[in-house]
Design an enzyme around this catalytic site. Structure first.
Site, PDB file in Angstrom:
ATOM      1  N   GLU A  90       0.879  -1.254  -0.102  1.00  0.00           N
ATOM      2  CA  GLU A  90       0.103  -0.069   0.070  1.00  0.00           C
ATOM      3  C   GLU A  90       0.899   1.255   0.148  1.00  0.00           C
ATOM      4  O   GLU A  90       1.998   1.265   0.626  1.00  0.00           O
ATOM      5  CB  GLU A  90      -0.935   0.139   1.297  1.00  0.00           C
ATOM      6  CG  GLU A  90      -1.796  -0.900   1.123  1.00  0.00           C
ATOM      7  CD  GLU A  90      -2.442  -1.231   2.676  1.00  0.00           C
ATOM      8  OE1 GLU A  90      -1.694  -1.874   3.387  1.00  0.00           O
ATOM      9  OE2 GLU A  90      -3.671  -1.078   2.757  1.00  0.00           O
ATOM     10  N   CYS A 103       2.851   8.541   1.603  1.00  0.00           N
ATOM     11  CA  CYS A 103       3.349   7.813   2.694  1.00  0.00           C
ATOM     12  C   CYS A 103       3.499   6.139   1.761  1.00  0.00           C
ATOM     13  O   CYS A 103       2.718   5.816   1.236  1.00  0.00           O
ATOM     14  CB  CYS A 103       2.356   7.313   3.707  1.00  0.00           C
ATOM     15  SG  CYS A 103       3.030   6.258   4.971  1.00  0.00           S
ATOM     16  N   CYS A 110       5.441  -6.832   7.849  1.00  0.00           N
ATOM     17  CA  CYS A 110       6.488  -6.042   8.621  1.00  0.00           C
ATOM     18  C   CYS A 110       6.916  -7.250   9.610  1.00  0.00           C
ATOM     19  O   CYS A 110       6.109  -7.798  10.255  1.00  0.00           O
ATOM     20  CB  CYS A 110       5.951  -5.020   9.244  1.00  0.00           C
ATOM     21  SG  CYS A 110       7.139  -4.184  10.316  1.00  0.00           S
ATOM     22  N   CYS A 114       5.100  -4.630  16.621  1.00  0.00           N
ATOM     23  CA  CYS A 114       4.478  -3.507  17.628  1.00  0.00           C
ATOM     24  C   CYS A 114       2.701  -3.904  17.957  1.00  0.00           C
ATOM     25  O   CYS A 114       2.015  -4.451  16.934  1.00  0.00           O
ATOM     26  CB  CYS A 114       4.354  -2.219  16.972  1.00  0.00           C
ATOM     27  SG  CYS A 114       6.079  -1.720  16.563  1.00  0.00           S
ATOM     28  N   CYS A 117      -0.273  -1.920  16.145  1.00  0.00           N
ATOM     29  CA  CYS A 117      -0.229  -1.965  14.620  1.00  0.00           C
ATOM     30  C   CYS A 117      -0.784  -2.988  13.919  1.00  0.00           C
ATOM     31  O   CYS A 117      -0.384  -4.281  14.171  1.00  0.00           O
ATOM     32  CB  CYS A 117       1.274  -1.734  14.260  1.00  0.00           C
ATOM     33  SG  CYS A 117       1.473  -1.334  12.520  1.00  0.00           S
ATOM     34  N   CYS A 330      -2.150   5.910   9.970  1.00  0.00           N
ATOM     35  CA  CYS A 330      -0.987   5.093  10.498  1.00  0.00           C
ATOM     36  C   CYS A 330      -1.232   3.719  11.415  1.00  0.00           C
ATOM     37  O   CYS A 330      -2.376   3.606  12.280  1.00  0.00           O
ATOM     38  CB  CYS A 330      -0.398   6.035  11.598  1.00  0.00           C
ATOM     39  SG  CYS A 330       0.063   7.648  11.149  1.00  0.00           S
TER      40      CYS A 330
HETATM   41  N1  SAH Z   1       8.258   0.408  11.030  1.00  0.00           N
HETATM   42  C1  SAH Z   1       8.355   1.904  10.882  1.00  0.00           C
HETATM   43  C2  SAH Z   1       7.706   2.497   9.951  1.00  0.00           C
HETATM   44  C3  SAH Z   1       5.980   2.504  10.278  1.00  0.00           C
HETATM   45  S1  SAH Z   1       5.758   4.196  10.579  1.00  0.00           S
HETATM   46  C4  SAH Z   1       8.354   2.561  12.575  1.00  0.00           C
HETATM   47  O1  SAH Z   1       7.799   1.911  13.338  1.00  0.00           O
HETATM   48  O2  SAH Z   1       8.523   3.810  12.431  1.00  0.00           O
HETATM   49  C5  SAH Z   1       4.169   3.838  11.296  1.00  0.00           C
HETATM   50  C6  SAH Z   1       3.982   4.967  12.248  1.00  0.00           C
HETATM   51  O3  SAH Z   1       2.648   4.724  12.797  1.00  0.00           O
HETATM   52  C7  SAH Z   1       5.120   4.575  13.657  1.00  0.00           C
HETATM   53  O4  SAH Z   1       5.239   5.794  14.184  1.00  0.00           O
HETATM   54  C8  SAH Z   1       3.806   3.786  14.540  1.00  0.00           C
HETATM   55  O5  SAH Z   1       4.456   3.850  15.927  1.00  0.00           O
HETATM   56  C9  SAH Z   1       2.706   4.521  14.174  1.00  0.00           C
HETATM   57  N2  SAH Z   1       1.616   3.691  14.478  1.00  0.00           N
HETATM   58  C10 SAH Z   1       1.556   2.350  14.398  1.00  0.00           C
HETATM   59  N3  SAH Z   1       0.224   1.812  14.507  1.00  0.00           N
HETATM   60  C11 SAH Z   1      -0.457   2.557  14.862  1.00  0.00           C
HETATM   61  C12 SAH Z   1      -1.977   3.050  15.390  1.00  0.00           C
HETATM   62  N4  SAH Z   1      -2.671   1.746  15.399  1.00  0.00           N
HETATM   63  N5  SAH Z   1      -2.457   4.205  15.546  1.00  0.00           N
HETATM   64  C13 SAH Z   1      -1.473   5.339  15.320  1.00  0.00           C
HETATM   65  N6  SAH Z   1      -0.249   5.225  15.052  1.00  0.00           N
HETATM   66  C14 SAH Z   1       0.297   3.865  14.818  1.00  0.00           C
END
Ligand code: SAH
Length: 341
Positions: A90, A103, A110, A114, A117, A330
């Site tokens: 995506e 983005c 991945c 986390c 996520c 995000c």
């Molecule tokens: N793997 C990298 C790139 C992904 S960036 C990283 O972790 O930075 C995606 C951003 O969205 C990250 O800062 C992550 O913490 C945030 N994120 C992930 N899941 C989310 C959610 N459910 N709601 C809001 N932000 C989220």
């Protein structure tokens, strides 16, 4: 199968054009592919017909295919792209007043787990190639007004676990003869892969760096981001302190706020302490909820309260959610699996 030219640098294109061609032909091809966004090798009018034919017999431009475009009520567009092996990934375009933010993804799925996520639920399928990273930009960035474009590598994947391809794509995107973007307008975000932060810092051509902090203590970070067991918060902060910022650059820290988990005033004060002595800014993201995500979004008042504390010491912004209704925000990128109700 014709080989894709997308993602090749000048030296590789010189080889593709063959030893009989003068060197400027490779440059013309490079410019046509990236700046010119050529879709068909047979129609690159700067190249002589015999070379076009010769190239088209062995190579293809090699852009991903647009499988679906989802449009949000706020103007955000989520592109579902199909890669040459049938896998999908995506890319999200967020138009705004004076700029557009694109983005892009760095991996299919991945490997970082986390807990807040949705992409984590996919696991890692594979790294994207440099061509697949650049291809997302060529397909989804508006043709006009490129000066308004910001690119963030914050889509699917952990960019620092695919660093060689991410850096190669960055060189093409920043090269004036390539896509011609300014280095101030491309950012890579990491969950905190400590050794690769130093490696990124050594790259002569590199994007800006954002670090997903998401917790104010080692214990909480371990719980929310199991990668912390391998790369401790203390070492992450040391790598950030040692990171060679350019004169115009700040380190960005992202912090996902989870209701009654990491959103207290005490957390905010600890964040300030952690980032003291860094040239940093903070982007707060209130959780974007999703099925199977065992957390809740804090009230706007709590988000503002957290911001007020951090802002006394360093710049702190609240990231506006975009494309929530089409699962484009995000933490929501999970491909076609996520049906829109
Ligand atoms: N793997 C990298 C790139 C992904 S960036 C990283 O972790 O930075 C995606 C951003 O969205 C990250 O800062 C992550 O913490 C945030 N994120 C992930 N899941 C989310 C959610 N459910 N709601 C809001 N932000 C989220």
């Amino acid at each position: 199968m014709p080989q894709p030219l997308m993602g090749m640098d000048l030296a590789e294109l010189r080889e593709a054009a063959g030893p009989l061609q003068p060197p400027y032909r490779a440059r013309q091809l490079y410019e046509a592919l990236y700046r010119g966004r050529a879709r068909d090798l047979a129609r690159i009018s700067t190249l002589p017909a015999d070379l076009r034919q010769e190239l088209a017999s062995r190579y293809a431009v090699g852009l991903p295919e647009i499988a679906t475009i989802y449009e949000s009520s706020d103007g955000t567009r989520r592109y579902l792209l199909r890669l040459s092996d049938g896998r999908t990934v995506e890319t999200v375009l967020m138009p705004e007043g004076e700029r557009d933010t694109l983005c892009i993804s760095s991996q299919v799925g991945c490997p970082v787990n986390c807990r807040f996520c949705m992409t984590a639920l996919l696991g890692l399928e594979r790294n994207l190639t440099a061509g697949e990273i650049v291809g997302q930009v060529l397909l989804a960035a508006p043709e006009k007004e490129l000066g308004r474009l910001n690119i963030v590598m914050m889509g699917q994947g952990e960019p620092l676990l695919n660093l060689p391809h991410v850096l190669k794509a960055t060189r093409i995107l920043l090269d004036p003869a390539g896509f011609g973007l300014s280095p101030r307008r491309i950012t890579v975000s990491t969950a905190g892969i400590v050794p690769q932060i130093a490696e990124l810092g050594r790259a002569p051509v590199r994007p800006k760096l954002a670090v997903s902090l998401n917790a104010s203590t080692e214990e909480m970070r371990r719980e929310l981001m199991p990668i912390t067991r391998k790369y401790h918060l203390k070492d992450l902060m040391e790598a950030c302190k040692a990171y060679p910022l350019r004169p115009w650059e700040k380190l960005t820290f992202e912090y996902v706020l989870l209701r009654e988990v990491n959103d207290t005033d005490a957390d905010a004060r600890r964040v300030v302490k952690l980032l003291a002595n860094l040239n940093a800014k903070v982007n707060l993201i209130a959780l974007n909820p999703g099925p199977e995500i065992p957390f809740e979004t804090p009230d706007p008042g709590r988000v503002a309260g957290f911001q007020a504390i951090v802002r006394r010491s360093l710049p702190c912004f609240i990231r506006k959610p975009r494309g929530l209704d089409i699962y484009a925000a995000c933490g929501q990128l999970k491909r076609a699996v996520t049906q829109i109700g």
